[in-house]
Design a protein around this motif. Structure first.
Motif, PDB file in Angstrom:
ATOM      1  N   GLU A 240       0.850  -1.192   0.000  1.00 24.79           N
ATOM      2  CA  GLU A 240       0.000   0.000   0.000  1.00 24.79           C
ATOM      3  C   GLU A 240       0.885   1.242   0.000  1.00 24.79           C
ATOM      4  O   GLU A 240       2.003   1.215   0.525  1.00 24.79           O
ATOM      5  CB  GLU A 240      -0.895   0.031   1.246  1.00 24.79           C
ATOM      6  CG  GLU A 240      -1.806  -1.185   1.403  1.00 24.79           C
ATOM      7  CD  GLU A 240      -2.371  -1.264   2.801  1.00 24.79           C
ATOM      8  OE1 GLU A 240      -3.517  -0.833   3.012  1.00 24.79           O
ATOM      9  OE2 GLU A 240      -1.646  -1.752   3.688  1.00 24.79           O
ATOM     10  N   VAL A 241       0.377   2.314  -0.570  1.00 29.35           N
ATOM     11  CA  VAL A 241       1.118   3.584  -0.575  1.00 29.35           C
ATOM     12  C   VAL A 241       0.217   4.675  -0.031  1.00 29.35           C
ATOM     13  O   VAL A 241      -1.017   4.609  -0.137  1.00 29.35           O
ATOM     14  CB  VAL A 241       1.628   3.943  -1.981  1.00 29.35           C
ATOM     15  CG1 VAL A 241       2.600   2.892  -2.490  1.00 29.35           C
ATOM     16  CG2 VAL A 241       0.471   4.126  -2.949  1.00 29.35           C
ATOM     17  N   SER A 242       0.842   5.682   0.573  1.00 27.52           N
ATOM     18  CA  SER A 242       0.081   6.763   1.187  1.00 27.52           C
ATOM     19  C   SER A 242       0.913   8.037   1.176  1.00 27.52           C
ATOM     20  O   SER A 242       2.149   7.993   1.219  1.00 27.52           O
ATOM     21  CB  SER A 242      -0.294   6.404   2.627  1.00 27.52           C
ATOM     22  OG  SER A 242      -0.913   7.500   3.285  1.00 27.52           O
ATOM     23  N   THR A 243       0.250   9.160   1.159  1.00 31.24           N
ATOM     24  CA  THR A 243       0.928  10.447   1.302  1.00 31.24           C
ATOM     25  C   THR A 243       0.935  10.933   2.745  1.00 31.24           C
ATOM     26  O   THR A 243       1.746  11.786   3.105  1.00 31.24           O
ATOM     27  CB  THR A 243       0.248  11.527   0.432  1.00 31.24           C
ATOM     28  OG1 THR A 243      -1.127  11.634   0.821  1.00 31.24           O
ATOM     29  CG2 THR A 243       0.334  11.160  -1.042  1.00 31.24           C
ATOM     30  N   ASP A 244       0.022  10.378   3.585  1.00 29.61           N
ATOM     31  CA  ASP A 244      -0.130  10.923   4.938  1.00 29.61           C
ATOM     32  C   ASP A 244      -0.322   9.856   6.027  1.00 29.61           C
ATOM     33  O   ASP A 244      -0.583  10.196   7.180  1.00 29.61           O
ATOM     34  CB  ASP A 244      -1.313  11.891   4.976  1.00 29.61           C
ATOM     35  CG  ASP A 244      -2.615  11.247   4.530  1.00 29.61           C
ATOM     36  OD1 ASP A 244      -2.633  10.010   4.319  1.00 29.61           O
ATOM     37  OD2 ASP A 244      -3.607  11.977   4.389  1.00 29.61           O
ATOM     38  N   GLN A 245      -0.221   8.585   5.684  1.00 29.17           N
ATOM     39  CA  GLN A 245      -0.434   7.464   6.607  1.00 29.17           C
ATOM     40  C   GLN A 245      -1.872   7.394   7.131  1.00 29.17           C
ATOM     41  O   GLN A 245      -2.148   6.654   8.074  1.00 29.17           O
ATOM     42  CB  GLN A 245       0.536   7.512   7.795  1.00 29.17           C
ATOM     43  CG  GLN A 245       1.971   7.176   7.429  1.00 29.17           C
ATOM     44  CD  GLN A 245       2.853   7.022   8.645  1.00 29.17           C
ATOM     45  OE1 GLN A 245       3.118   7.981   9.368  1.00 29.17           O
ATOM     46  NE2 GLN A 245       3.321   5.816   8.893  1.00 29.17           N
ATOM     47  N   ALA A 246      -2.754   8.156   6.540  1.00 25.93           N
ATOM     48  CA  ALA A 246      -4.167   8.092   6.922  1.00 25.93           C
ATOM     49  C   ALA A 246      -4.990   7.441   5.813  1.00 25.93           C
ATOM     50  O   ALA A 246      -5.837   6.599   6.072  1.00 25.93           O
ATOM     51  CB  ALA A 246      -4.698   9.493   7.226  1.00 25.93           C
ATOM     52  N   ARG A 247      -4.709   7.828   4.576  1.00 25.92           N
ATOM     53  CA  ARG A 247      -5.414   7.259   3.421  1.00 25.92           C
ATOM     54  C   ARG A 247      -4.419   6.428   2.628  1.00 25.92           C
ATOM     55  O   ARG A 247      -3.369   6.930   2.209  1.00 25.92           O
ATOM     56  CB  ARG A 247      -5.986   8.384   2.561  1.00 25.92           C
ATOM     57  CG  ARG A 247      -7.079   9.193   3.259  1.00 25.92           C
ATOM     58  CD  ARG A 247      -7.270  10.538   2.614  1.00 25.92           C
ATOM     59  NE  ARG A 247      -6.076  11.373   2.760  1.00 25.92           N
ATOM     60  CZ  ARG A 247      -5.975  12.605   2.288  1.00 25.92           C
ATOM     61  NH1 ARG A 247      -6.977  13.138   1.618  1.00 25.92           N
ATOM     62  NH2 ARG A 247      -4.860  13.298   2.471  1.00 25.92           N
ATOM     63  N   TRP A 248      -4.755   5.157   2.416  1.00 30.79           N
ATOM     64  CA  TRP A 248      -3.846   4.230   1.757  1.00 30.79           C
ATOM     65  C   TRP A 248      -4.442   3.732   0.450  1.00 30.79           C
ATOM     66  O   TRP A 248      -5.640   3.487   0.361  1.00 30.79           O
ATOM     67  CB  TRP A 248      -3.551   3.030   2.659  1.00 30.79           C
ATOM     68  CG  TRP A 248      -2.754   3.396   3.879  1.00 30.79           C
ATOM     69  CD1 TRP A 248      -3.244   3.811   5.073  1.00 30.79           C
ATOM     70  CD2 TRP A 248      -1.334   3.383   4.009  1.00 30.79           C
ATOM     71  NE1 TRP A 248      -2.225   4.066   5.959  1.00 30.79           N
ATOM     72  CE2 TRP A 248      -1.023   3.797   5.323  1.00 30.79           C
ATOM     73  CE3 TRP A 248      -0.281   3.053   3.152  1.00 30.79           C
ATOM     74  CZ2 TRP A 248       0.289   3.903   5.793  1.00 30.79           C
ATOM     75  CZ3 TRP A 248       1.035   3.138   3.625  1.00 30.79           C
ATOM     76  CH2 TRP A 248       1.300   3.561   4.924  1.00 30.79           C
ATOM     77  N   THR A 249      -3.605   3.591  -0.556  1.00 34.85           N
ATOM     78  CA  THR A 249      -3.990   3.005  -1.830  1.00 34.85           C
ATOM     79  C   THR A 249      -3.332   1.633  -1.945  1.00 34.85           C
ATOM     80  O   THR A 249      -2.108   1.504  -1.834  1.00 34.85           O
ATOM     81  CB  THR A 249      -3.534   3.880  -3.010  1.00 34.85           C
ATOM     82  OG1 THR A 249      -4.156   5.163  -2.896  1.00 34.85           O
ATOM     83  CG2 THR A 249      -3.914   3.244  -4.342  1.00 34.85           C
TER      84      THR A 249
END
Length: 850
Positions: free
Chosen positions: A794-803
């Motif tokens: 998974e990847v995320s910009t903010d550790q709150a929303r993950w793709t």
């Protein structure tokens, strides 16, 4: 024909006894420079026509106006200034003193090259006696901020704007005088009842003949009363320098410098020849003792102090690095007002104004040299290169530049009681693996030099959390180790048997207002508290938003934004440390007007050392702060002054020049004395006006206005977007780690080491923090064996929303392409089958996304 030596000696002795004006004179040299970007031929000549050049003042940056873009101007800039040599100075030694010039300066006086200096953060003097003449003179400076393979720093995450961005002074002295920052005041014995002060004073003799010099040193207490004095004589041969080593009688019941009582003494150095005073030099200092311990942390005046601090860069909105003394003091005060007692200078020698403010306000300071690195595939030609040179021919000049920088930093700041450590580096392990073995020996040389130059303060290794294994560990090379990020929790660095501090934690990207939270980051397991008696303290990354070549994801990690408006995290710390409740947060409402305030409205100096911070706030008809953020413009109605963009500046939501959460701010300065009226306006709202008074020797001429400087993002051609690979030596965080299998082993660049979770962990996962906002193209994983295992990435910009990427089965080494348009800073790998969880290496490839 040269005069006979005996006649020359007699003549010079007569000058000393009768003719040379006494004592030193210092002129602020910040005003009335001409500046031009580029490298015009012949600009060093006095007759060169510069009437079309910009008229400006120092501090100045190539980049102004600058608002956090990752790209910035790189190349040459010229500065020229005409001045009259004051009467009598032709018989003195004349020097220019620069607090810094980024980063290679060639200085010409009256068309002749007087000197050259390399290194963008170091102060330096330049004797120009042989180049000046009575009457009119011209100084010209050819400056560049080109990356150079043999000059420190070779790498870093900041921006590297060129400019005369700190103060310049013109100084005249008797030929026999105290040298540049030539005093070293120490307090070898300190208690509540007595203090011993030692003063080493460096005196130089520019005469050909020997002189008998007498130095009287008087110690004045904080009330200006004589606390102690001593006097001694030394012969000084012509053309040589000597050091007077003086210890006056002990001071009874000293007023010790402390965080809560930052009392300062002064050492007055009075130099005489034949009973006649020839120099007078003052050195503020503090009487205090410090002690770093391996098992109990840090002690100030024999009292335990837990260091609660912040990392601080120097640049500010609009002006970039060109910040006056008042701006640096404002920054120190902002961190103190949040309840911090400690600042880590990141990651270069600081301006004198910052350590002076720490002295006066009572803040502890970690001063750091400019040996640092940044993650990614090292490439030559820019500041994301290997921190250590990859070419052998560059090694010695690079090491020499680091040593020169360290010497200057210690010399300039050694009398500041606020300074409690000299740091050699920050994360120098971000170097090409082929040269990594050479980092340790260079650090050892720097540590030895630091101890030689100042045995009263420890030598630190900042950003020492790699490598993790025993081979090549750099954290053991100094007196103190500073661990960044995951280094706070890696088992190898827990209670290691020497003094340690968490030199960086947090690293949370946020636009203002952000969350009302401490942003503990890697300290989350400890809840940010001093649960370990052996740990000296911790410093959040970071205090202020700043420009970064790594883009906004790294640049916006401050608890105060770039414009110097606190985010909500700042209020969290203020409440935690000082028990001051946060204000009521602004809400959406019906805007009616604007309030316009300043941190200073009168007595603002016009010599380049002072400014004022203007803050505009959107309010309703009752004067309550609203979160509405309509376009807002500040404009000079009348009088002197300038914004970084000229006579006006426009703030817009979504712009680099931002209004957010109903507020906007900018520093404002002037070069002429007078009364200024500034207006704040927004469509449909009641205008606000504010009156400012500037003080100085040159009066404002009505009708003249500052030159407009339109903002262009980056103000240069953007750098090519080159994909780089992140992972090795970047921070990692795991749900758990088995003994001997720390999470950092998955990012140490070695396929024969691996992270494994604790066997009791039922949902094991490991997260890589690239510390940058990336447009990702590929994720790479290496496993410790060839057994198949099911993985989820998974990847995320903010550790709150993950793709989430599709689950896959992997073994050995696996490269996983990411879908087009995948943005992320964090990469998380989890294992549906806990028994299969293990990871040797994790990599993320992409381009910095600004």
């Amino acid at each position: 024909m040269s005069p006979h030596p005996l006649l020359l000696s007699t003549f010079l002795t007569c000058i000393v006894a009768h003719a040379v004006p006494e004592l030193r004179e210092t002129i602020n040299f910040n005003r009335d420079w001409k500046y031009q970007t580029g490298d015009p031929n012949g600009a060093e000549a006095p007759a060169f026509d510069d009437h079309l050049w910009d008229t400006t003042g120092v501090p100045h940056s190539f980049s102004t106006p600058y608002f956090m873009a990752k790209d910035f101007p790189v190349g040459y800039g010229w500065y020229r200034k005409s001045f009259e040599l004051p009467a009598g100075w032709e018989r003195k030694r004349v020097a220019l003193e620069f607090e810094a010039a980024f980063q290679e300066a060639e200085i010409f006086v009256n068309g002749r090259k007087a000197g050259r200096h390399r290194g963008g953060y170091s102060g330096f003097p330049l004797d120009i006696t042989d180049f000046v003449k009575p009457g009119a003179n011209t100084v010209a400076i050819r400056l560049n901020n080109l990356w150079q393979s043999d000059l420190a720093p070779r790498a870093g995450e900041h921006v590297f704007s060129g400019g005369l961005y700190r103060n310049v002074r013109l100084v005249a002295t008797h030929p026999v005088h105290v040298t540049w920052f030539g005093t070293f005041v120490t307090t070898p014995e300190v208690s509540a009842t007595t203090a011993k002060v030692n003063v080493k004073t460096e005196v130089t003799n520019h005469l050909a003949a020997e002189v008998q010099a007498e130095l009287e040193t008087v110690i004045l207490d904080p009330d200006g009363k004589v606390a102690a004095r001593t006097k001694s004589k030394l012969p000084i041969a012509g053309g040589t320098t000597v050091v007077f080593d003086q210890t006056p009688p002990a001071i009874p019941n000293p007023k010790r410098w402390d965080i809560g009582t930052p009392t300062l003494y002064r050492a007055i150095s009075q130099l005489s020849i034949g009973g006649k005073a020839v120099d007078h030099y003052e050195t503020p200092f503090g009487i205090r003792s410090i002690r770093w311990t391996a098992d109990q942390g840090f002690f100030l005046n024999d009292k335990h102090v837990y260091l609660r601090g912040a990392n601080v860069h120097q640049d500010q909105a609009g002006w970039g690095d060109a910040v006056p003394d008042s701006g640096h003091r404002r920054d120190v005060k902002l961190m103190q007002d949040a309840g911090f007692n400690f600042l880590r200078g990141s990651h270069y020698p600081p301006p004198p104004a910052r350590t002076r403010a720490c002295d006066e306000l009572g803040m502890l300071y970690w001063a750091e040299n400019c040996f640092w690195g940044i993650g990614g595939s090292p490439k030559e030609g820019g500041w994301n290169a290997s921190a250590y040179p990859i070419r052998e021919v560059d090694e010695k000049p690079f090491a020499d530049s680091l040593k020169d920088s360290l010497r200057a930093m210690i010399r300039v700041h050694r009398n500041h009681p606020s300074v409690i450590a000299w740091s050699m580096s920050n994360e120098p392990f971000f170097s090409d693996p082929k040269v990594a073995p050479k980092i340790g020996p260079l650090l050892q040389e720097l540590v030895a030099l630091s101890r030689e130059l100042d045995p009263t303060r420890p030598a630190a290794i900042g950003g020492a959390q790699r490598p993790i294994d025993d081979k090549g560990r750099i954290d053991r090379l100094g007196d103190i180790a500073g661990y960044n990020g995951d280094g706070a929790t890696i088992p190898a660095f827990q209670n290691p048997g020497f003094a340690t501090v968490v030199s960086e934690y947090g690293s949370v990207t946020a636009d203002r207002p952000g969350k009302y939270a401490p942003n503990w980051g890697s300290l989350a397991k400890d809840n940010g508290q001093p649960v370990y008696p052996w740990r000296a303290g911790q410093a959040i990354w970071c205090g202020f938003d700043h420009g970064s070549i790594a883009g906004a994801a790294l640049g916006k990690m401050g608890i105060v934004d770039y414009f110097r408006i606190p985010k909500r995290a700042w209020f969290w710390y203020r409440n935690e440390n000082l028990h001051l409740a946060p204000p009521e947060w602004p809400k959406e409402g019906k805007p009616a007007g604007i309030t316009l305030t300043a941190d200073k409205t009168s007595g603002i100096l016009t010599d380049g050392t002072d400014d004022t911070l203007l803050t505009a706030t959107i309010v309703d008809d009752q004067g309550h702060h609203l979160s509405n953020s309509p376009p807002l413009e500040l404009t000079i109605v009348s009088g002197p002054g300038e914004f970084p963009t000229g006579p006006s500046i426009r703030f817009e939501n979504g712009s680099d020049i931002r209004i957010q959460d109903g507020q906007a701010a900018i520093a404002f300065r002037a070069w002429q004395a007078g009364t200024t009226v500034v207006s704040a306006s927004s469509p449909g709202l009641k205008e606000a006006r504010l009156t400012l008074t500037f003080t100085g020797p040159v009066a404002y001429i009505p009708g003249t206005t500052a030159k407009a400087r339109p903002y262009l993002r980056g103000n240069t051609t953007p750098a090519a977007k080159v994909a780089a690979t992140y992972g090795p030596n970047n921070p990692t965080l795991a749900t758990s780690s088995a003994p001997g299998s720390a999470s950092g082993l998955a990012a140490d660049g070695k396929s024969d080491t691996a992270w494994q979770p604790d066997p009791a962990d039922r949902a094991p996962a490991l997260t890589l923090d690239t510390e940058k906002g990336l447009l990702l193209s590929q994720i790479g994983l290496t496993f410790p064996d060839n057994q198949p295992r099911l993985c989820r990435v998974e990847v995320s910009t903010d550790q709150a929303r993950w793709t989430s990427l599709p689950e896959f089965e992997a073994r050995g080494t696996r490269d996983i392409p990411t879908p087009p348009g995948t943005h992320g800073r964090y990469v998380r790998v989890s294992f549906p089958d806990p028994k299969a969880a293990a990871l040797s290496e994790i990599r993320a490839t992409g381009t910095v996304d600004d």
